[in-house]
Design a protein around this motif. Sequence first.
Motif, mmCIF file in Angstrom:
data_model
loop_
_atom_site.group_PDB
_atom_site.id
_atom_site.type_symbol
_atom_site.label_atom_id
_atom_site.label_comp_id
_atom_site.label_asym_id
_atom_site.label_seq_id
_atom_site.Cartn_x
_atom_site.Cartn_y
_atom_site.Cartn_z
ATOM 1 N N ASP A 148 0.832 -1.212 0.000
ATOM 2 C CA ASP A 148 0.000 0.000 0.000
ATOM 3 C C ASP A 148 0.863 1.257 0.000
ATOM 4 O OD1 ASP A 148 -2.768 1.273 0.432
ATOM 5 O OD2 ASP A 148 -1.620 2.081 2.113
ATOM 6 N N THR A 149 1.950 1.244 0.756
ATOM 7 C CA THR A 149 2.849 2.404 0.772
ATOM 8 C C THR A 149 3.481 2.621 -0.591
ATOM 9 O OG1 THR A 149 3.329 1.980 3.113
ATOM 10 C CG2 THR A 149 4.848 3.412 1.914
ATOM 11 N N ALA A 150 3.932 1.550 -1.239
ATOM 12 C CA ALA A 150 4.517 1.684 -2.575
ATOM 13 C C ALA A 150 3.484 2.169 -3.590
ATOM 14 C CB ALA A 150 5.104 0.342 -3.015
ATOM 15 N N LEU A 151 2.249 1.685 -3.467
ATOM 16 C CA LEU A 151 1.191 2.125 -4.382
ATOM 17 C C LEU A 151 0.877 3.598 -4.211
ATOM 18 C CD1 LEU A 151 -1.344 -0.851 -4.354
ATOM 19 C CD2 LEU A 151 -0.125 0.048 -6.330
ATOM 20 N N THR B 121 5.680 20.440 -6.187
ATOM 21 C CA THR B 121 6.286 20.300 -4.865
ATOM 22 C C THR B 121 5.996 18.927 -4.288
ATOM 23 O OG1 THR B 121 6.187 22.663 -4.395
ATOM 24 C CG2 THR B 121 6.260 21.196 -2.514
ATOM 25 N N ARG B 122 4.769 18.457 -4.470
ATOM 26 C CA ARG B 122 4.410 17.117 -4.001
ATOM 27 C C ARG B 122 5.230 16.058 -4.728
ATOM 28 N NH1 ARG B 122 -1.813 16.467 -4.047
ATOM 29 N NH2 ARG B 122 -1.489 18.114 -2.482
ATOM 30 N N LEU B 123 5.433 16.238 -6.030
ATOM 31 C CA LEU B 123 6.240 15.290 -6.790
ATOM 32 C C LEU B 123 7.682 15.288 -6.321
ATOM 33 C CD1 LEU B 123 6.579 13.311 -9.163
ATOM 34 C CD2 LEU B 123 6.933 15.287 -10.649
ATOM 35 N N SER B 124 8.242 16.465 -6.079
ATOM 36 C CA SER B 124 9.640 16.551 -5.635
ATOM 37 C C SER B 124 9.825 15.932 -4.253
ATOM 38 C CB SER B 124 10.081 18.020 -5.616
ATOM 39 O OG SER B 124 9.997 18.591 -6.910
ATOM 40 N N GLU B 125 8.890 16.165 -3.351
ATOM 41 C CA GLU B 125 8.997 15.559 -2.026
ATOM 42 C C GLU B 125 8.874 14.038 -2.099
ATOM 43 O OE1 GLU B 125 6.080 17.420 0.408
ATOM 44 O OE2 GLU B 125 7.244 19.255 0.691
ATOM 45 N N THR C 148 15.211 3.851 -1.004
ATOM 46 C CA THR C 148 16.107 2.973 -1.765
ATOM 47 C C THR C 148 17.524 2.967 -1.208
ATOM 48 O OG1 THR C 148 16.467 4.806 -3.332
ATOM 49 C CG2 THR C 148 14.773 3.187 -3.877
ATOM 50 N N ARG C 149 17.902 3.997 -0.482
ATOM 51 C CA ARG C 149 19.235 4.043 0.125
ATOM 52 C C ARG C 149 19.233 3.582 1.575
ATOM 53 N NH1 ARG C 149 21.708 9.722 -2.393
ATOM 54 N NH2 ARG C 149 21.571 9.054 -4.582
ATOM 55 N N GLY C 150 18.094 3.091 2.057
ATOM 56 C CA GLY C 150 18.025 2.537 3.395
ATOM 57 C C GLY C 150 18.051 3.551 4.504
ATOM 58 N N ARG C 151 17.630 4.771 4.247
ATOM 59 C CA ARG C 151 17.669 5.823 5.260
ATOM 60 C C ARG C 151 16.368 5.963 6.032
ATOM 61 N NH1 ARG C 151 20.534 10.664 1.678
ATOM 62 N NH2 ARG C 151 22.505 9.556 1.264
ATOM 63 N N THR C 152 15.351 5.196 5.675
ATOM 64 C CA THR C 152 14.084 5.259 6.401
ATOM 65 C C THR C 152 13.441 3.879 6.379
ATOM 66 O OG1 THR C 152 11.944 6.397 6.523
ATOM 67 C CG2 THR C 152 12.769 5.901 4.338
ATOM 68 N N GLU D 126 5.225 9.446 6.033
ATOM 69 C CA GLU D 126 5.685 10.562 5.205
ATOM 70 C C GLU D 126 4.856 10.693 3.926
ATOM 71 O OE1 GLU D 126 8.089 13.842 4.155
ATOM 72 O OE2 GLU D 126 7.669 12.804 6.042
ATOM 73 N N ILE D 127 4.568 9.574 3.258
ATOM 74 C CA ILE D 127 3.765 9.661 2.036
ATOM 75 C C ILE D 127 2.337 10.070 2.363
ATOM 76 C CG2 ILE D 127 3.080 7.234 2.003
ATOM 77 C CD1 ILE D 127 3.912 9.506 -0.998
ATOM 78 N N ASN D 128 1.858 9.718 3.549
ATOM 79 C CA ASN D 128 0.535 10.171 3.969
ATOM 80 C C ASN D 128 0.531 11.690 4.174
ATOM 81 O OD1 ASN D 128 -2.259 9.580 5.038
ATOM 82 N ND2 ASN D 128 -1.342 10.492 6.857
ATOM 83 N N ARG D 129 1.605 12.202 4.754
ATOM 84 C CA ARG D 129 1.709 13.654 4.934
ATOM 85 C C ARG D 129 1.801 14.372 3.588
ATOM 86 N NH1 ARG D 129 5.104 17.510 4.397
ATOM 87 N NH2 ARG D 129 6.717 16.072 3.654
#
Length: 481
Positions: free
Chosen positions: A55-58, A126-130, A139-143, A151-154
Amino acid sequence: MDSRDGAQERGTTWEVDDVKLLARQHRVRVPEQPAPPRPIGPKLLDEGSIHFALDTALRIGEVQMATGAGAADVTATILAVTDAFGLPQCEVNVVGTSITVTCHRGSEASPVTAVRVVRSRSMDYTRLSETEDLVTKITRGRTDLHTAAAEINRISNAPHPYPRWVATLALGAMAASITVLMGGGPLTATLAFVVSSLIDRIGRVLNKRALPLFFQQVVGGLIATLFAVLALSSDLPFESPSLVAAAAITVLLSGLHTVSAVHDAVTGYNVTAAGRTMEVIMMTTGLVTGVVIGLQLAITLGFPRAPLPALPGPSAISLPVEIIAGAAAAGFFALASYARLRALLLAAIAGGVGTTVYSVLRLAHADKIAATAVAAVLLGFCGGVLSRRLRVTPLVVAVSGITPLLPGLLAFRGLYEAGVEPVGQFSTLMQAFAVGLALAAGVVFGEYLAQPVRTQLGRLERKLAGPRMAGPLRPSRRRLQ
């Protein structure tokens, strides 16, 4: 202890060796033992965590697709995100406005499938950039998964960074810049500013009432044409009232996902490309209908016929003004699409560069379509190479940069010839269509050319195939199909 008992104590490996030795003595061929199957499936053990990750990836893919990213970019992003979340065996299918992700869990467990439908479009860069920054962190394992979901919900529920009236004024300023680019004076540019701002406000009211976008385009084209006719019949010294309608048409064309449609067709997502192409055709047809109705209505009511708008020729004297106007038009479009300051500056530079290349080629007696295509290829190339390093999505730079080159005046002239002239002519209208196609295809091809250069610079895209306008730089560990 005999040899057979010793073989049993030594284990199965020695039994297999004894069989092979016996087979060699009797010249019998024994088939090789197959390698043990490679374990596949998610590293997340419980099914609830799998659903949560899918769901998060979608939702990340939904934000990208709603802001105009291509189906290939959405697919690559979701595969990279699910791989980072511990779901290495996933399949993504993007068809039209539907995104489907299936996680395979081996032969002993049924796959887990999640579907999401993109029901609305929002030009919020702005939404796309965030979202792009969030994908990079994932992808870099930082979250981790839960932080990414929050974050994607915000990001999805956050309001636009600017008030809506700022976007309205930006569209009006964009129309004024386009008018100056086409040779209009201050009075005509002021009227274009007022008309485009009014069209945007009326369009927002109609959108709240759930009026389909086709009819919104009809209303926009009708308003632009009627204001041009009224300006012609007034006593005010307008240089060319037809430029008002041409500038408004350019503004209405700028929001269409033409680049995304061509991108999907090039990368092999033909069903999605057909859907987006049909959407572009319907929106353009609505605009055509509104302009033709306005022209015919003006003739029926006895208003003076608007003169056929002249196409401005190349001029070295007006080149500095055209460059500034092109940069302003691209920057204001990015502002109307809620882009941040860095993206605004890059969009303005891209608009100025595209206008410069196009004008110089026209001064060198190049064909209009060829000059447009070369300028678009350069914009796609430069945007693909530089914008990533400046942390701006190439899609933002490319779509904003081609805004000054949109064939608004050419389209209005073609509509005038087809709808007002006694014998309808469609050659100019077809030329406008060819210019629009050259813009979209040129941007996609420029991004394709930028890919090996960017690979040598960053060495992060060795497995990617096809132009990338959005999504992560680092590919999934398995080859994208």
